[in-house]
Enzyme design. Sequence first.
Site, mmCIF file in Angstrom:
data_model
loop_
_atom_site.group_PDB
_atom_site.id
_atom_site.type_symbol
_atom_site.label_atom_id
_atom_site.label_comp_id
_atom_site.label_asym_id
_atom_site.label_seq_id
_atom_site.Cartn_x
_atom_site.Cartn_y
_atom_site.Cartn_z
ATOM 1 N N ILE A 125 39.090 39.198 38.440
ATOM 2 C CA ILE A 125 40.286 39.038 38.409
ATOM 3 C C ILE A 125 41.130 38.322 38.505
ATOM 4 C CG2 ILE A 125 42.239 39.270 40.099
ATOM 5 C CD1 ILE A 125 43.220 41.687 37.681
ATOM 6 N N HIS A 126 42.590 37.238 37.154
ATOM 7 C CA HIS A 126 42.957 36.180 37.978
ATOM 8 C C HIS A 126 43.532 36.398 38.720
ATOM 9 C CE1 HIS A 126 45.626 32.582 37.501
ATOM 10 N NE2 HIS A 126 45.055 31.627 35.689
ATOM 11 N N GLY A 145 47.017 38.561 37.293
ATOM 12 C CA GLY A 145 46.298 39.656 36.199
ATOM 13 C C GLY A 145 45.432 39.754 35.166
ATOM 14 N N HIS A 189 58.360 48.572 35.488
ATOM 15 C CA HIS A 189 57.673 48.773 34.360
ATOM 16 C C HIS A 189 56.261 48.425 35.089
ATOM 17 C CE1 HIS A 189 56.124 48.545 30.442
ATOM 18 N NE2 HIS A 189 56.880 48.925 30.376
#
Length: 303
Positions: free
Chosen positions: A167-168, A172, A82
């Site tokens: 971004i983390h 993310g 996914h």
Amino acid sequence: MVKLIECVPNYSEGRREDVIEAIVKPFKETKGCYLLDYRADKDHNRLVVSLVGEPDALGKALVESAEVAIKNIDLNKHEGAHPRIGAVDVIPFVPLRNITMEECVEFSRKFAEDFHRRTSVPVYFYEESALRPERRNLEVIRKGQFEVLKEEISKPERYPDIGSPEIHPTAGATVIGARKFLVAFNVNLHTNDVNIAKAIARAIRSSSGGFSAVKAIGLELKEKNMAQVSMNIVDYEKNALYRVLELIKCEAKRWGVSVAETEVYGMVPAEALLQSTSYYMQISHFDPNQVIELRLLDLLGRD
């Protein structure tokens, strides 16, 4: 009057049972938040949770759950069918009772501020909460997934709506918004050729000229040795499940393939299923009020 919101947070974890149980624990323990359903898929490597609750209780439980997910999920090591950009990938809010869509939008934006403050994860708004028209569609925000976003988040067109353009490193980014009720509907095929599923998905989804309110992708289900047409029916009143399924059957036949089974992922309105029941049973002039349980609930729920 008690205001009720439905929320269906999606997490990028579908394989580790201990992590899954830790993620859903706040929903079981928070007063005013009701856990209706949670399902983990190993092929998708994704957890979908269905909740109903009062706004403040939902917000509290969601942040606590997110903190658990962020602590335990590293997208640099994550693999699954996914698409995703975040450990906590998407948090949609749906007005359910005594609350308007406009109020849900306002709540989603206030919640997003608290979510970012507590987690340091950048946030994008989508659907009714979108601040940019092109970001109404989730697939636009999620283009290229985590791997591309971590390189492109510094570009102005991909700046987050909340947080700095960074971004983390492991979690993310998260997409948050208010939207209508959608039905997660999957059709599994008697083939493991994912290219067939992708071709069928192109034929039925809105962005390729198919149904107006259908989003679809083709995925491989290694555990089942099948290919899947994975869909979000974003307006089941416009695109009934039986119509979508019948077109998939027709498209599959072109490839010499048949439908093995279908899946409804998470919660679904009774009307969405009754539409298809009426069609396949060929019931003339069927009215949902003929279903005694629904009629009783309607009577009991009146103020």
